[in-house]
Each structure stands twice: as structure tokens, then as C-alpha cells.
Design a protein around this motif. Structure first.
Motif, PDB file in Angstrom:
ATOM      1  N   CYS A  14      16.918  54.955  54.984  1.00 34.85           N
ATOM      2  CA  CYS A  14      16.530  53.628  55.487  1.00 34.85           C
ATOM      3  C   CYS A  14      16.023  52.740  54.357  1.00 34.85           C
ATOM      4  O   CYS A  14      15.713  53.244  53.266  1.00 34.85           O
ATOM      5  N   ILE A  38      23.954  55.891  57.297  1.00 36.72           N
ATOM      6  CA  ILE A  38      24.077  57.093  58.122  1.00 36.72           C
ATOM      7  C   ILE A  38      25.078  58.034  57.450  1.00 36.72           C
ATOM      8  O   ILE A  38      26.148  57.585  56.998  1.00 36.72           O
ATOM      9  N   GLU A  71      20.023  50.753  57.007  1.00 40.20           N
ATOM     10  CA  GLU A  71      20.221  52.206  57.041  1.00 40.20           C
ATOM     11  C   GLU A  71      21.589  52.595  56.486  1.00 40.20           C
ATOM     12  O   GLU A  71      22.546  51.828  56.574  1.00 40.20           O
ATOM     13  N   GLY A 100      24.008  51.638  59.079  1.00 42.20           N
ATOM     14  CA  GLY A 100      23.403  51.657  60.411  1.00 42.20           C
ATOM     15  C   GLY A 100      22.752  50.319  60.682  1.00 42.20           C
ATOM     16  O   GLY A 100      23.346  49.262  60.468  1.00 42.20           O
ATOM     17  N   GLU A 113      13.792  57.564  53.311  1.00 38.27           N
ATOM     18  CA  GLU A 113      14.134  58.001  54.676  1.00 38.27           C
ATOM     19  C   GLU A 113      13.020  57.565  55.626  1.00 38.27           C
ATOM     20  O   GLU A 113      11.922  57.233  55.179  1.00 38.27           O
ATOM     21  N   ARG A 168      19.978  60.463  57.363  1.00 35.89           N
ATOM     22  CA  ARG A 168      19.833  59.013  57.554  1.00 35.89           C
ATOM     23  C   ARG A 168      18.876  58.476  56.494  1.00 35.89           C
ATOM     24  O   ARG A 168      17.757  58.988  56.345  1.00 35.89           O
ATOM     25  N   THR A 222      17.541  64.532  54.580  1.00 34.92           N
ATOM     26  CA  THR A 222      19.013  64.521  54.505  1.00 34.92           C
ATOM     27  C   THR A 222      19.464  65.811  53.824  1.00 34.92           C
ATOM     28  O   THR A 222      18.908  66.213  52.804  1.00 34.92           O
TER      29      THR A 222
END
Ligand SMILES: Cc1cc2nc3c(=O)[nH]c(=O)nc-3n(C[C@H](O)[C@H](O)[C@H](O)COP(=O)(O)OP(=O)(O)OC[C@H]3O[C@@H](n4cnc5c(N)ncnc54)[C@H](O)[C@@H]3O)c2cc1C
Length: 379
Positions: A152, A211, A209, A194, A124, A150, A136
């Protein structure tokens, strides 16, 4: 001494032929255009590579981790980016294969072996190394789970068919975050890619990402029990991701060796091949020695995993050594090539970018050293 079986030697030849025909000619374009050629993933599925270590009853090739390393080394030899995409896929597969219920294995593994992309989503924006710090949330509501947050730096973010993802689901009895793991199909409403990162290296696999916007999951999508997220997430990274990343980076080290020999023989300087210079021979000797050491560490750890022996340290040692060695070998090979080393018509500067990008994947070199030292200090 490391010796592969006849079948493993045969597998390497099959993978190498495929890579030389299908991947090597595209490797430069993939890097230049920074795309993920998803159609190649269908071809690797047809050849059995996508489920190489999955039992045949779930649609896999029924082989082991040594065979997985062979596949990744061969693909990594020409495109470490594609190989790392496969490592991330293998992590999703491994998590379901190791901790899934029989229904989950029946449902997802054949799909993953036959061309659907898998992945593992842990990191993240707040920090990848801090597993317990993830934000999350997975809330149990009316018999379902609702996920928001989210992730990453997720490999295969923009082509994910089946995502294994960790989320905070409460606190344990000591007040520490309880983290659980879930299986999410890529097209589940609210689960969407994302931002797509532009990476310096390892192009050929998407990194971006994921989402989670009110993703509703039934109970049967929980992987393991509530609170098993650390066991599953860190176990998958440690037992699968690191060995896989080492094997992909081993392909880079071999690429450096082969390119340095080729260039030294072809380049004419002072009227004779560059290879006549002693310092150039030293660089080739260092590349050869590095490849040998990296190869032994990678396949030793994979062999231990195949034998069911505890090998968390050996896998971390392999990941740490091979990735750092790939960086040094690529820099050394660029030095050997003089000005041509930095020209993008030659693949070696891509090897350097790929090797550097592989350092954080599946845990940074610092984290590898923390794990390796921890193993020693606990003895
Ligand atoms: C190409 C690529 C692919 C990736 N794929 C995935 C994926 O598929 N799924 C996924 O979940 N994540 C993925 N990641 C994320 C990766 O796991 C993280 O980048 C990595 O764990 C480091 O996290 P961070 O980037 O947040 O750095 P940080 O955790 O913020 O680290 C910053 C610095 O602090 C150091 N550091 C942190 N903690 C310690 C410590 N305890 N001791 C010593 N030093 C420390 C680190 O070594 C680093 O130098 C990927 C990353 C890359 C680059």
C-alpha cells in the motif's frame, strides 16, 4: 560555500525553462483534478531527466545525484507531486542500477530511461516503518517464484512499468524473516493496481495499492540474492529516496520564498505595499534563511553521495530538515498572505498540503530522527 559547475547551472536553466512552460501552467489543474499527467513523464524522458544519474551505456544521461537534486528541486518548485512521482521512479532505477546483474541492467534501465515508470514497493497495511513485518510472500516453486500479497501507499502504483518489490521468502538461519527483492514488469499476470488513495497533497503522482495474486516470476527476476531485500529496499530508501524527497521539498521551500516576496510587493495595504511592514519583512527573512539552510543540506548530501562518501545520516538530516521546513515555510507564507493564503487560487495552501504529505514518504520524521540519533550514538 555551495557552488554548482557551469554544466549544472546550464542543466538548471534547461529544467526551469521546461517546468515553467510545461508544468507551472498545469500545476493547479493537476492538484484540483488529482490526476497524474503521464504524458509529461514522456517529455521528461526525452530531455534525459528520467535517467539523469544512469550511465550512458544504459540509456541514461550519465550525470550524478547533484544533477538529480537540481531536476527535482526545479520540478518540485511548481509541482511537488510530480517531483515525488519522479523520486519513486528513481528508486526503482537506483535499485536495479546498484544491485542488478548486467542482464537486468541491459533489459530494464533503457526502458526506464525512455519513459516507462519505475517504483519501489515495500510498505504494507501492517506498517511502513516495520520493514521486517511485511507479509507479502515469495515462494520458490519448481524453479520459479510465486508472489502473493498486498502493498500500500505505493507511488506510481497505477502507471508502473517496472516495479522493484520486496517480499518475505523464508527465514534466515537465526529464525528472522528472510526478505528478498524482485523486479516485476507492470503487466505481469497477477500484478495489478488496487485502491487509489485520495491524498491531501502531492497530487500529480498516483499513490495506491499493488495487489500480487499468484504472480509467477522466473529466477532471473530476483534482484540480488535471496535475503538481499533489506539491503536493497532500505538501501534504496536511504541512499536515493530520502535525498530525492529532500530535493523535491526544497522546491516547495523556494516556492514559499518566491511567493512571499511577490505577494508582499503586489499587495497594497494602508496605501502602500505590504512589504513595507516590518513583521512581513521578518517572515520573508525567515523564508530566505530557511531556503538557504535547506539548500545547503540537500546539495551537501547529494555532493557526498556523488563523491562516494558514506552519507546515510546526511541524507536523513536533509530529508528531515527540508520536509519539516517546507511545512513551516508554507504555514508562514499563508500567514503573510492573510485571507488570500487559504484561497485555492493561490498555490501556497497546496504547498502546505504537499509538504505535510511528504513527511511520511521514504520514512517519517520520527524514523529520520531515529537514524540520525543512531548515527551519533554509534560514534
Ligand atoms: C505520499 C506518499 C508516498 C509513498 N510512497 C511509497 C512508495 O513508493 N513505496 C513504499 O513502499 N511506500 C511508500 N509510502 C509509504 C511510506 O513509506 C510509509 O507511509 C511510511 O514508511 C510510514 O509507514 P506507515 O504509514 O505505515 O506508518 P507507521 O509505520 O504505522 O507509523 C505510525 C507512527 O509511528 C511512528 N513510528 C513507527 N515506528 C517508529 C519507531 N521505530 N520509532 C519512532 N516512531 C515510530 C511513525 O513515525 C508514525 O508517527 C508513501 C507514503 C506517502 C504518504
Amino acid at each position: 560555500m555551495l557552488r554548482h559547475s557551469e554544466n549544472q547551472v546550464l542543466l538548471r536553466k534547461v529544467v526551469r525553462d521546461f517546468v515553467e512552460q510545461e508544468i507551472a501552467p498545469m500545476a493547479h489543474k493537476i492538484d484540483e483534478e488529482d490526476t497524474c499527467p503521464v504524458e509529461l513523464f514522456q517529455k521528461t524522458a526525452q530531455l534525459g531527466f528520467n535517467g539523469v544519474f544512469v550511465p550512458a551505456e544504459y540509456g541514461g544521461a550519465g550525470l550524478g545525484y547533484t544533477e538529480m537534486a537540481i531536476v527535482l528541486e526545479e520540478i518540485g518548485r511548481h509541482s511537488a507531486g510530480l517531483a515525488v512521482g519522479l523520486v519513486a521512479h528513481y528508486m526503482g532505477v537506483y535499485a536495479i542500477m546498484t544491485w542488478g546483474s548486467d542482464e537486468q541492467k541491459q533489459k530494464y534501465l533503457p526502458l526506464l530511461c525512455s519513459g516507462s515508470f519505475g517504483g519501489l514497493s515495500i510498505t504494507e497495511p501492517g506498517g511502513g516503518s516495520d520493514f521486517a513485518g511485511q507479509k507479502t510472500i515469495g515462494q520458490p516453486v519448481g524453479g520459479e517464484w510465486i508472489l502473493n500479497g498486498r502493498k500500500c501507499f505505493i507511488t506510481n502504483s497505477h502507471c508502473m512499468g517496472v516495479n522493484v518489490l520486496t517480499a518475505r521468502t523464508g527465514e534466515d538461519d537465526k529464525g528472522r524473516p528472510q526478505i528478498s527483492a524482485f523486479i516485476i514488469e507492470g503487466d505481469t499476470p497477477g500484478h495489478k493496481p488496487g485502491r487509489k488513495e485520495k491524498k491531501a497533497g502531492l497530487r500529480g503522482s498516483y499513490t495506491g495499492e499493488i495487489i500480487l495474486d499468484n504472480v509467477r516470476l522466473p529466477q532471473e527476476n530476483l534482484l540480488g540474492k535471496p535475503g538481499d531485500g533489506a539491503k536493497i529496499g532500505l538501501g534504496t530508501l536511504g541512499e536515493m529516496g530520502r535525498g530525492g524527497t529532500a530535493a523535491a521539498a526544497l522546491g516547495i521551500v523556494r516556492g514559499c520564498l518566491e511567493e512571499s516576496v511577490k505577494y508582499a510587493k503586489e499587495r497594497i495595504i494602508y496605501g502602500k505595499p505590504l512589504a513595507k511592514l516590518t513583521n512581513i519583512q521578518f517572515l520573508i527573512a525567515q523564508n530566505r534563511t530557511d531556503y538557504e539552510a535547506a539548500r545547503l543540506l540537500t546539495y551537501n548530501a547529494a555532493g557526498m553521495k556523488d563523491a562516494g562518501k558514506p552519507c546515510a545520516s546526511e541524507l536523513s538530516i536533509a530529508k528531515y530538515f527540508v520536509v519539516e521546513t517546507a511545512v513551516k515555510a508554507a504555514k508562514r507564507t499563508m500567514d503573510l498572505m492573510g485571507g488570500y493564503g487559504v484561497i485555492s487560487d493561490y498555490p501556497v495552501n497546496r504547498y502546505l498540503r504537499d509538504a505535510v504529505a511528504a513527511i511520511p514518504a521514504c520514512g517519517t520524521s520520527h524514523i529520520m530522527q531515529v537514524i540520525i540519533a543512531g548515527g551519533e550514538l554509534r560514534k
